[in-house]
Design a protein around this motif. Structure first.
Motif, PDB file in Angstrom:
ATOM      1  N   GLU A 176      -9.784 -39.834  16.330  1.00  0.00           N
ATOM      2  CA  GLU A 176     -10.991 -39.684  15.512  1.00  0.00           C
ATOM      3  C   GLU A 176     -11.095 -38.264  14.964  1.00  0.00           C
ATOM      4  OE1 GLU A 176     -14.338 -40.947  17.836  1.00  0.00           O
ATOM      5  OE2 GLU A 176     -14.013 -43.050  17.303  1.00  0.00           O
ATOM      6  N   ALA A 177     -10.779 -37.279  15.822  1.00  0.00           N
ATOM      7  CA  ALA A 177     -10.836 -35.888  15.368  1.00  0.00           C
ATOM      8  C   ALA A 177      -9.812 -35.645  14.264  1.00  0.00           C
ATOM      9  CB  ALA A 177     -10.604 -34.943  16.538  1.00  0.00           C
ATOM     10  N   ALA A 178      -8.627 -36.251  14.399  1.00  0.00           N
ATOM     11  CA  ALA A 178      -7.596 -36.089  13.379  1.00  0.00           C
ATOM     12  C   ALA A 178      -8.050 -36.691  12.051  1.00  0.00           C
ATOM     13  CB  ALA A 178      -6.288 -36.740  13.836  1.00  0.00           C
ATOM     14  N   ARG A 179      -8.680 -37.874  12.135  1.00  0.00           N
ATOM     15  CA  ARG A 179      -9.177 -38.496  10.909  1.00  0.00           C
ATOM     16  C   ARG A 179     -10.304 -37.674  10.309  1.00  0.00           C
ATOM     17  NH1 ARG A 179     -10.682 -44.461  11.973  1.00  0.00           N
ATOM     18  NH2 ARG A 179     -10.623 -43.992  14.184  1.00  0.00           N
ATOM     19  N   ALA A 180     -11.139 -37.106  11.186  1.00  0.00           N
ATOM     20  CA  ALA A 180     -12.303 -36.370  10.700  1.00  0.00           C
ATOM     21  C   ALA A 180     -11.920 -35.095   9.946  1.00  0.00           C
ATOM     22  CB  ALA A 180     -13.238 -36.027  11.863  1.00  0.00           C
ATOM     23  N   ILE A 181     -10.736 -34.523  10.235  1.00  0.00           N
ATOM     24  CA  ILE A 181     -10.335 -33.352   9.441  1.00  0.00           C
ATOM     25  C   ILE A 181      -9.487 -33.767   8.235  1.00  0.00           C
ATOM     26  CG2 ILE A 181     -10.534 -31.631  11.279  1.00  0.00           C
ATOM     27  CD1 ILE A 181      -7.433 -31.738  11.472  1.00  0.00           C
ATOM     28  N   GLY A 182      -9.495 -35.050   7.916  1.00  0.00           N
ATOM     29  CA  GLY A 182      -8.890 -35.491   6.668  1.00  0.00           C
ATOM     30  C   GLY A 182      -7.421 -35.867   6.762  1.00  0.00           C
ATOM     31  N   LEU A 183      -6.918 -36.127   7.975  1.00  0.00           N
ATOM     32  CA  LEU A 183      -5.532 -36.584   8.094  1.00  0.00           C
ATOM     33  C   LEU A 183      -5.509 -38.114   7.995  1.00  0.00           C
ATOM     34  CD1 LEU A 183      -4.286 -34.381  11.090  1.00  0.00           C
ATOM     35  CD2 LEU A 183      -3.957 -33.960   8.663  1.00  0.00           C
TER      36      LEU A 183
END
Lengths: 258, 226
Positions: B127-134
Motif C-alpha cells: 500500500e505504501a508503495a502504491r501510495a507514492i505512485g509506484l
C-alpha cells in the motif's frame, strides 16, 4: 500535467483539491460509505472524527484508491481518479499518505525510503532526490538517522520519516489515516507537532484521528462521521462547544467523561 | 577393501565426471527455475485475473506431475515425436532437454516458495508503495520481491536440495549422470554393491549438507527486521 504543484496554485484556489461526489461503498452487506459528498479546498485542514467503524478510515483510503468505491466519483485537483494503470499511479503520486502503522519500507534505509518515490515514480536524479530527502528529514528532525533501517527507529521517528516520504512527492494533498493511533503516548506529540507545522505552512490535509487537541488547534473544518455517513460538518469551535446532532453530542460526551 | 579400491580404479574417473553432470544439471536448472518461478509468482500476485489463472494452473499441473513423466515426455515426445532439437550434438541435446524438464518441474515449487515469502511481507508495504505512485511492476521489483526473497530463502533452499537430488531422474532422459552410472557399476561390480550405493549417497550428502547450512545461515542473516 504539471508535476510542480505550486505552479498551478492560481487555478487550484478555484477548483477544490479533493472532491467526492455521491460516493458509495459496501463491504458485503455493510454500507460503509453512504452517499458521501465532500470538497476540500487548497490549504484547508479537514479533520475527520467519529467512532470506530464509522467509515472514516475507509473514506481516507478511497481518496487515493487504496479502497475501491462502488458508485460516485472522486476528483483530485479536477481530475477524476481512474480505476487502474499508469494514470492512477500518477495521480496517487500527487496524494501523500501517512498510515497508522507507518509502513516504511523495511529493507531500505531511512534516506532510501524518502528518495524511492522521487527517483522511481518521478524520475528525479539521485543527487537531487538525496538533497530533497535530507532537507525533509532535517525538517521532521530525523536527519541524523538517515542510514539506519526503519526497525531501528522509535515509532514516533518512523512516523515522522513516513511524513517526509510523503512530502518528498510534493503532494497536492496529504492524507493521514490515524497517524498517532499506534504510537506510545510520549511520542504522539512529536508527530502532532510536525503535522501542525505542515498545516501552518498551508498544506492541504485530510486527517483521520482521535486526537481532539489536534482537531481544535489545527483544523479549519471538522467532519463527524457515524454509520458510514457524514453526520455533522462545522468549525472545530462550533463542533466542540455546540455540537448539533445527537450522535455527535453522544460521541463527545463519552470522550469528556475521562 | 581390495575390491572397493579396484572399483575406484575402474570407475573413479567416470563417477566424478558423471556427478559433475548432475552438478551442471543442478546449476542450469536452478537458474532456469528461479527465473521462471519468479515470473510465475509475479503472475500469481498480479492484479490481472488471466495472469493469476495461468500461474495457478501452471503450478497445479506441474507440481502434481511426476518428474519422471515430464522427463520421459521431453525425450519421447518433444524429441522422439516432434523432433525438437536444441543441439545437433546427440548427448548435449538430451542434456538440454533434461535441464528443460527439471526447470519446468521445479519452477512450480520455486513459485510457491517465493509466494510464501511474499506472505511474510505485510500488506502495508504494498500500500505504501502504491501510495507514492509506484505501479505494480516497480512496486513488486523495488519493495515486495526484495523482502519476499529474504523471507523465502529457507523454502528456496529446500527446493534447491530437492533439485540436486532430482537430477538423478535425468537418467530417464538418457543423460550421462551418476544414477545411470550406478546401474552400470552394480551390474559389473555386484561384489561391492552396498559400497556403491553408499559412495553415491556420500557424493550427494557432501553437496547437500553445505546447501542446507548455508540457507539456514542466510535466512537468519538476511531476515528483514520489522
Amino acid at each position: 500535467m504539471s508535476t510542480d504543484s505550486h505552479s498551478n496554485s492560481a487555478k487550484s484556489d478555484l477548483t477544490p483539491i479533493v472532491r467526492l461526489s455521491a460516493v458509495n461503498k459496501h463491504y458485503g452487506q455493510l454500507h460503509v460509505l453512504q452517499n458521501i459528498n465532500l470538497e476540500v479546498s487548497k490549504g484547508e485542514v479537514v479533520v475527520v472524527l467519529g467512532p470506530s467503524g464509522s467509515g472514516k478510515s475507509t473514506l481516507c483510503r478511497t481518496i487515493n484508491r487504496l479502497e475501491t468505491i462502488d458508485t460516485g466519483t472522486i476528483e483530485i485537483d479536477g481530475k477524476v481518479l481512474p480505476e487502474e494503470g499508469k494514470m492512477l499511479a500518477k495521480l496517487r503520486a500527487d496524494v501523500g499518505m501517512v498510515f497508522q502503522s507507518f509502513n516504511l519500507f523495511a529493507h531500505k534505509s531511512i534516506l532510501e525510503n524518502v528518495t524511492l518515490g522521487p527517483i522511481k515514480a518521478k524520475g528525479m536524479k539521485k543527487a537531487e532526490a538525496d538533497k530533497l530527502a535530507m532537507s525533509l528529514l532535517e525538517r521532521v528532525g530525523v536527519a541524523n538517522q538517515k542510514d539506519k533501517l526503519p526497525a531501528q527507529l522509535s515509532g514516533g521517528q518512523q512516523q515522522r520519516v513516513a511524513i517526509a516520504r510523503a512530502l518528498a512527492m510534493r503532494p497536492k494533498v496529504m492524507l493521514f489515516d490515524e497517524p498517532t493511533s499506534a504510537l506510545d503516548p510520549e511520542m504522539i506529540n512529536e508527530v502532532l507537532d510536525t503535522m501542525i507545522g505542515l498545516a501552518k505552512e498551508g498544506m492541504t490535509m485530510i486527517v483521520v484521528t482521535h486526537e481532539m487537541g489536534f482537531a481544535r488547534k489545527a483544523a479549519d473544518r471538522v467532519i463527524f462521521m457515524d454509520g458510514g455517513q457524514i453526520v455533522e460538518e462545522s468549525t472545530p469551535e462550533q463542533f466542540f462547544t455546540n455540537p448539533q446532532s445527537a450522535r455527535a453530542k453522544d460521541f463527545l460526551g463519552k470522550l469528556i467523561t475521562h | 577393501m581390495q575390491g572397493y579400491l579396484s572399483l575406484w580404479d575402474e570407475y573413479g574417473g567416470q563417477m566424478v565426471s558423471a556427478f559433475w553432470g548432475n552438478l551442471q544439471l543442478t546449476f542450469w536448472a536452478a537458474i532456469g527455475s528461479l527465473v521462471l518461478g519468479t515470473i510465475l509468482a509475479l503472475m500469481r500476485i498480479s492484479p490481472v485475473p488471466s495472469f493469476r489463472a495461468f500461474g495457478t494452473s501452471y503450478v497445479n499441473i506441474f507440481r502434481n506431475t511426476p518428474l519422471t513423466i515430464i522427463m520421459a515426455f521431453g525425450v519421447l515426445v518433444l524429441f522422439g515425436v516432434f523432433q525438437v532439437q536444441f543441439s545437433s550434438d546427440f548427448n548435449l541435446n538430451f542434456f538440454q532437454i533434461a535441464i528443460l524438464g527439471l526447470t519446468i518441474y521445479h519452477s512450480a515449487f520455486v513459485c510457491e516458495a517465493i509466494r510464501s515469502g511474499v506472505n511474510t511481507v505485510p500488506l502495508g508495504q504494498a500500500e505504501a508503495a502504491r501510495a507514492i505512485g509506484l505501479s505494480f511492476m516497480p512496486a513488486a521489483r523495488l519493495v515486495i520481491l526484495p523482502q519476499a526473497f529474504r523471507g523465502a530463502i529457507a523454502p528456496l533452499g529446500n527446493v534447491l536440495i530437492a533439485l540436486i537430488k532430482n537430477t538423478t531422474v535425468a537418467v530417464a532422459g538418457s543423460v550421462a549422470e551418476i544414477s545411470g552410472l550406478m546401474k552400470t557399476m552394480l551390474e559389473f561390480r555386484a561384489d561391492v554393491g552396498i559400497l556403491i550405493f553408499l559412495t553415491i549417497a556420500v557424493f550427494f550428502v557432501i553437496v547437500v549438507i553445505p546447501v542446507g547450512l548455508l540457507t539456514t545461515y542466510l535466512s537468519k542473516k538476511l531476515a528483514v527486521a520489522r
